[in-house]
Motif scaffolding. Sequence first.
Motif, PDB file in Angstrom:
ATOM      1  N   ARG A   5       0.835  -1.198   0.000  1.00 30.58           N
ATOM      2  CA  ARG A   5       0.000   0.000   0.000  1.00 30.58           C
ATOM      3  C   ARG A   5       0.869   1.247   0.000  1.00 30.58           C
ATOM      4  O   ARG A   5       1.828   1.343   0.763  1.00 30.58           O
ATOM      5  CB  ARG A   5      -0.898  -0.010   1.223  1.00 30.58           C
ATOM      6  N   PRO A  35      -9.422   7.766   4.680  1.00 27.91           N
ATOM      7  CA  PRO A  35      -9.344   6.357   5.091  1.00 27.91           C
ATOM      8  C   PRO A  35      -9.984   5.374   4.112  1.00 27.91           C
ATOM      9  O   PRO A  35      -9.624   4.210   4.089  1.00 27.91           O
ATOM     10  CB  PRO A  35     -10.062   6.339   6.441  1.00 27.91           C
ATOM     11  N   GLY A  36     -10.904   5.829   3.269  1.00 25.96           N
ATOM     12  CA  GLY A  36     -11.545   4.939   2.305  1.00 25.96           C
ATOM     13  C   GLY A  36     -10.912   4.956   0.934  1.00 25.96           C
ATOM     14  O   GLY A  36     -11.434   4.363  -0.003  1.00 25.96           O
ATOM     15  N   HIS A  38      -7.608   3.923  -1.347  1.00 26.19           N
ATOM     16  CA  HIS A  38      -6.542   2.928  -1.294  1.00 26.19           C
ATOM     17  C   HIS A  38      -5.753   2.948  -2.598  1.00 26.19           C
ATOM     18  O   HIS A  38      -6.345   3.029  -3.680  1.00 26.19           O
ATOM     19  CB  HIS A  38      -7.128   1.527  -1.077  1.00 26.19           C
ATOM     20  N   GLU A  56     -13.654   3.282  -1.399  1.00 27.93           N
ATOM     21  CA  GLU A  56     -14.828   2.703  -0.753  1.00 27.93           C
ATOM     22  C   GLU A  56     -15.981   3.679  -0.858  1.00 27.93           C
ATOM     23  O   GLU A  56     -15.810   4.873  -0.623  1.00 27.93           O
ATOM     24  CB  GLU A  56     -14.546   2.444   0.731  1.00 27.93           C
ATOM     25  N   THR A  64     -21.257  -0.952   2.000  1.00 28.84           N
ATOM     26  CA  THR A  64     -20.009  -0.431   1.439  1.00 28.84           C
ATOM     27  C   THR A  64     -19.469  -1.375   0.376  1.00 28.84           C
ATOM     28  O   THR A  64     -19.411  -2.582   0.578  1.00 28.84           O
ATOM     29  CB  THR A  64     -18.958  -0.243   2.555  1.00 28.84           C
ATOM     30  N   LEU A  93      -8.274  -6.657   0.010  1.00 27.05           N
ATOM     31  CA  LEU A  93      -8.381  -5.511   0.905  1.00 27.05           C
ATOM     32  C   LEU A  93      -9.845  -5.141   1.116  1.00 27.05           C
ATOM     33  O   LEU A  93     -10.278  -4.884   2.246  1.00 27.05           O
ATOM     34  CB  LEU A  93      -7.594  -4.325   0.343  1.00 27.05           C
ATOM     35  N   ALA A  94     -10.620  -5.136   0.024  1.00 25.96           N
ATOM     36  CA  ALA A  94     -12.047  -4.810   0.126  1.00 25.96           C
ATOM     37  C   ALA A  94     -12.761  -5.785   1.057  1.00 25.96           C
ATOM     38  O   ALA A  94     -13.538  -5.369   1.929  1.00 25.96           O
ATOM     39  CB  ALA A  94     -12.689  -4.820  -1.262  1.00 25.96           C
ATOM     40  N   SER A  96     -11.451  -7.552   3.459  1.00 21.00           N
ATOM     41  CA  SER A  96     -10.978  -7.356   4.841  1.00 21.00           C
ATOM     42  C   SER A  96     -11.591  -6.112   5.473  1.00 21.00           C
ATOM     43  O   SER A  96     -11.673  -6.018   6.697  1.00 21.00           O
ATOM     44  CB  SER A  96      -9.449  -7.275   4.887  1.00 21.00           C
ATOM     45  N   ARG A  97     -12.039  -5.171   4.669  1.00 24.21           N
ATOM     46  CA  ARG A  97     -12.646  -3.942   5.173  1.00 24.21           C
ATOM     47  C   ARG A  97     -14.171  -4.041   5.209  1.00 24.21           C
ATOM     48  O   ARG A  97     -14.857  -3.054   5.472  1.00 24.21           O
ATOM     49  CB  ARG A  97     -12.187  -2.759   4.354  1.00 24.21           C
ATOM     50  N   CYS A  99     -16.321  -4.804   2.695  1.00 30.71           N
ATOM     51  CA  CYS A  99     -17.062  -4.455   1.483  1.00 30.71           C
ATOM     52  C   CYS A  99     -17.843  -5.673   0.993  1.00 30.71           C
ATOM     53  O   CYS A  99     -17.347  -6.798   1.042  1.00 30.71           O
ATOM     54  CB  CYS A  99     -16.108  -3.985   0.384  1.00 30.71           C
TER      55      CYS A  99
END
Length: 137
Positions: A5, A35-36, A38, A56, A64, A93-94, A96-97, A99
């Motif tokens: 990242r 924060p949203g 990436h 996001e 989301t 990543l999506a 894990s967040r 989404c």
Amino acid sequence: MEIRRAATVAELVAAQGLFDGPVHAEWAERFLAEPGHHLLLAYVDGEPAGMVSGVETTHPDKGTEMFLYELGVDEAHRRRGIGRALVEALADLARSRGCYGMWVAVDADNEAARATYRSAGRDAEEPVAVQVWDFGA
């Protein structure tokens, strides 16, 4: 190949050949501060070889999702799986967040991008018409 990242403006400036235009420090700082937002960079032999950015978006009735905003691979590194790996990393990543999904708009004649997204496991390909408002620079 290593994917990580982006965390600094200097990283983005060093990778600006992967973008459509030059990186502007002010815009890069703003992007990185959200924060949203990436941006993942792929490195080959310590040099930037590809990037993918995602944003996001949350809607009151949908939750989301991740919007894959842009994917770029240096011409010298294409057709080696870097694009697919970047898309898969953004999808991971999506997930894990939290989404519920990820989407991207692609020009119908951009077969290279469409092939990359197919190889990265996209669910469906549907025709889409993108409407654009240009507010100037």
